[in-house]
Write an enzyme that holds these catalytic residues in place. Structure first.
Site, short mmCIF file in Angstrom:
data_model
loop_
_atom_site.label_atom_id
_atom_site.label_comp_id
_atom_site.label_asym_id
_atom_site.label_seq_id
_atom_site.Cartn_x
_atom_site.Cartn_y
_atom_site.Cartn_z
N ASN A 89 -1.26 5.77 2.99
CA ASN A 89 -0.88 5.07 2.21
C ASN A 89 0.83 6.58 1.66
OD1 ASN A 89 0.35 3.14 -0.11
ND2 ASN A 89 -0.45 5.05 -1.09
N TYR A 154 14.21 7.70 4.81
CA TYR A 154 13.44 7.39 4.66
C TYR A 154 12.74 6.24 5.77
CZ TYR A 154 10.11 4.31 1.61
OH TYR A 154 8.55 3.48 1.03
N ALA A 156 13.96 6.62 8.96
CA ALA A 156 13.98 6.86 9.96
C ALA A 156 12.27 7.21 10.23
CB ALA A 156 14.50 8.18 10.71
N LYS A 158 9.40 5.31 8.56
CA LYS A 158 8.89 4.66 8.54
C LYS A 158 8.99 3.82 9.95
CE LYS A 158 6.88 4.74 4.41
NZ LYS A 158 5.98 4.93 4.19
N ILE A 187 8.25 -4.15 -3.53
CA ILE A 187 6.89 -3.77 -4.15
C ILE A 187 7.61 -3.12 -6.11
CG2 ILE A 187 4.36 -3.03 -4.69
CD1 ILE A 187 5.65 -5.45 -2.28
#
Ligand code: NAP
Length: 246
Positions: A89, A154, A156, A158, A187
């Protein structure tokens, strides 16, 4: 209590989505290791979780450092003797348009968000292969599928997680290990609180549900992949985004 007797490691578990996943797993009876770059916040979160009667330990871990990852897994095996669930995470953002993005911001995001998943998965698979059982759940993002201006590094990282998830799933399915991803949309956490109000309002317009999701929405999807009932599901992505990407 469907996770009773299971041991779960949550990276970046001290706050935000990771903390919500930890609370959800604790309600289902899992013993937990909260691993975070900040030992103090990890300890505070772990302390709060023991109230639900489970074992919870805190570890200081920078997921991008292979020596720290190896030490952390050694410590987990010493303290718990097994690892059933890994939730990758931990993640950061260092936003900027491509032409202005500094190399160090590219490297930091790829190191923590993508290399961190590789390093932790490698250690976890080593343990899980011996156990003939394991669940790895990677937290990706909607931007892996849509792109997002200002987030070349970011998105890339993910998107890389999706390829890594599917490859690891194929390599270890026959060993009783499932590997899946959850791709959250926007979120409400510290990560999105940091956005300017006009950016937040623009984002809201792109969400058919008309609201940001909660960390619990993500935790519920993660809990499905961790549950005994999802043992035949591997290499999949659950999108938790209020309809912004279908
Ligand atoms: P957050 O509130 O910033 O929490 C991230 C946690 O990870 C923090 O406790 C942070 O510690 C820790 N961390 C940072 N670098 C680390 C490292 N190198 N090693 C270990 N831990 C580290 O973020 P979040 O919103 O909960 O996001 C959690 C995950 O969901 C991330 O992978 C993120 O990319 C993904 N995600 C979030 C959203 C969203 O809208 N929030 C959407 C899609 C995907 P410190 O606080 O001490 O830095």
């Amino acid at each position: 209590m469907e996770l009773e007797g299971k041991v779960a490691l949550i990276t970046g578990g001290a706050r935000g989505i990771g903390k919500a996943i930890a609370e959800c797993f604790a309600r289902k009876g899992a013993d937990l290791i909260i691993a975070d770059i900040s030992f103090d916040s990890a300890s505070e979160t772990a302390k709060g979780l023991t109230a639900s009667g489970i074992r919870a330990a805190a570890l200081k871990l920078d997921v991008s450092k292979s020596d720290e990852v190896a030490t952390a897994f050694g410590e987990i095996m010493k303290q718990f003797g097994r690892l059933d669930i890994l939730v990758n995470n931990a993640g950061i953002t260092r936003d900027g348009l491509l032409l202005r993005m500094k190399e160090e911001d590219w490297d930091a995001v790829i190191s923590i968000n993508l290399k961190g998943v590789f390093l932790c998965s490698k250690e976890a698979v080593r343990v899980m292969v011996k156990q003939k059982h394991g669940r790895i759940i990677n937290i990706a993002s909607v931007v892996a599928f849509m792109g997002n201006p200002g987030q070349a590094n970011y998105s890339a990282s993910k998107a890389g997680i999706i390829g890594l998830t599917k490859t690891t799933a194929r390599e270890y399915a026959s060993r009783g290990i499932t590997v899946n991803a959850v791709a959250p949309g926007f979120i409400a956490t510290a990560m999105t609180d940091a956005l300017a109000e006009n950016v937040r309002q623009e984002m809201l317009k792109s969400i058919p549900a008309g609201a940001f999701g909660s960390a619990d929405d993500v935790a519920n999807a993660v809990a499905f992949f961790a549950s005994p009932g999802s043992g035949y599901v591997t290499g999949q992505v659950i999108h938790v985004n209020g309809g912004m990407y279908m």
